[in-house]
Motif scaffolding. Structure first.
Motif: not given
Ligand code: SF4
Length: 373
Positions: A18, A219, A222, A228
């Protein structure tokens, strides 16, 4: 520990999947968890042990390590033995291998401002071996096509390839608390092709804050995982699943849910935790309030309690055998095996439903036995 770059190797799995996450994360404040501090201490101890074993006279950091304990000592010892074994093995085909500990590795040729510190680099003739110590328990780390290790290897290639003409790159993760030693090898050509075709173009996008958002397992590390939008959409897709017909779910529908449910649960708990912290700091969420959670009674002064109970003629303590992990820490792995090896058994684990890609072999179930008869 290395000062982390904007596009760090350790987060490369996330930003390669990402790319725009890199810039978003860089804008968030750094919060160093106790686990990260514990990892830093363990790395210092590992560095010290190996430098000492190599006869380099390093300074003993132990008294300055806040998280030092028996387990850390044993882990660092076993890491040091492993590194020394690898050096001996290298010596069997190369009389004078180069060994670098806590080496700054610069892979900025492919990743803007990319550098990090490698725990151990061994160069023996045409083979480059990178060893990375992981103190973490939470996630089992594999070396196979691990982009962090591949970035380290690129940094080492940049430094040494012109001297040694390296052909093979070997990468090892040493994660003692998970009893995990994972090694992966690839040719220099394969590594450089990946660096030119995947790493460099994706890093360029990430550096600019461009590229596609993509949610997935990455994720979990993150910094914007709770807020998000992409991750929310990805997980809420499941909620939008068309359950209209028939009234009960088909097996294929359950399989589709199973494939997403772990991510869904971890996303939901990240959102809950984030919202709780925000609410404590004053944010009001319509329809919600903060209440006191359940709590259990506890002693205000354990010594006074013990004294009072003894005084009343009772024994306030219970004597319990240490568990396997604590006993291993007490005795050290070798002694544990020697003394207790014959008393250890491993009962069959509870069945768990996992994706087919999981490395564990499939379990034989009662239904399988029935089908065979
Ligand atoms: S939470 Fe996931 S999808 Fe969102 S920015 Fe981070 S890595 Fe990307």
């Amino acid at each position: 520990m290395a000062k982390h770059a904007f596009l760090s190797a350790s987060a490369s799995h996330r930003w390669l999947s990402c790319p725009p996450s890199a810039k978003l994360c860089a804008e968030q404040e750094d919060q160093v968890s106790p686990y990260a501090k514990e990892g830093t201490d363990a790395h210092s101890l590992c560095e010290y042990k190996v430098e000492k074993a190599l006869g380099r006279n390093p300074e003993d950091p132990t008294e300055n390590l806040d998280y030092y304990n028996n387990e850390m000592e044993n882990c660092a010892e076993s890491y040091c033995s492993f590194v020394m074994e690898q050096i001996e093995e290298a010596k069997s085909h190369c009389p004078d291998p180069q060994v670098l500990i806590e080496q700054r590795l610069d892979f900025s040729k492919w990743v803007e401002k990319g550098f990090e510190t490698g725990d151990c680099v061994i160069i023996a003739d045409d083979t480059l071996h990178i060893i990375d110590y992981k103190h973490g328990l939470g996630v089992l780390v594999q070396a196979d096509n691990n982009p962090q290790m591949m970035c380290y290897a690129l940094g080492a290639l940049e430094m040494f390839d012109f001297i040694y003409d390296i052909k093979t790159v070997k990468m090892t993760i040493f994660q003692p608390r998970r009893e995990n030693i994972s090694t992966f090898s690839m040719s220099k050509e394969e590594l450089l092709t990946w660096a030119d075709e995947v790493l460099a173009p994706t890093a360029a996008l990430a550096y600019e804050g461009k590229g596609e958002f993509k949610a997935g397992e990455h994720c979990q590390f993150c910094k914007v995982k709770a807020t998000c939008r992409k991750r929310a959409e990805y997980n809420l897709e499941l909620a939008k699943y068309d359950f209209a017909m028939p009234d009960t779910l088909e097996e294929t529908e359950i399989a589709a849910i199973l494939a997403k449910v772990d991510n869904l649960v971890s996303w939901a708990s990240d959102v809950k935790e984030y919202a709780l912290q925000q609410a404590i700091s004053g944010t009001h969420y319509e329809g919600f309030k903060i209440v006191e959670g359940r709590s259990n009674r506890k002693y205000t002064d354990e010594d006074a309690v013990a004294f009072a109970v003894k005084d009343a003629g009772y024994d306030p303590y219970e004597k319990k055998l240490l568990g396997v992990t604590a006993m291993t820490t007490l005795l050290g792995k070798k002694k544990f095996e020697e003394i207790l090896g014959s008393y250890i058994t491993k009962p069959q684990g509870k069945p768990a439903l996992v994706p087919e890609t999981d490395k564990r072999p499939a379990m034989n179930t009662a239904a399988d036995d029935f089908n065979e008869n």
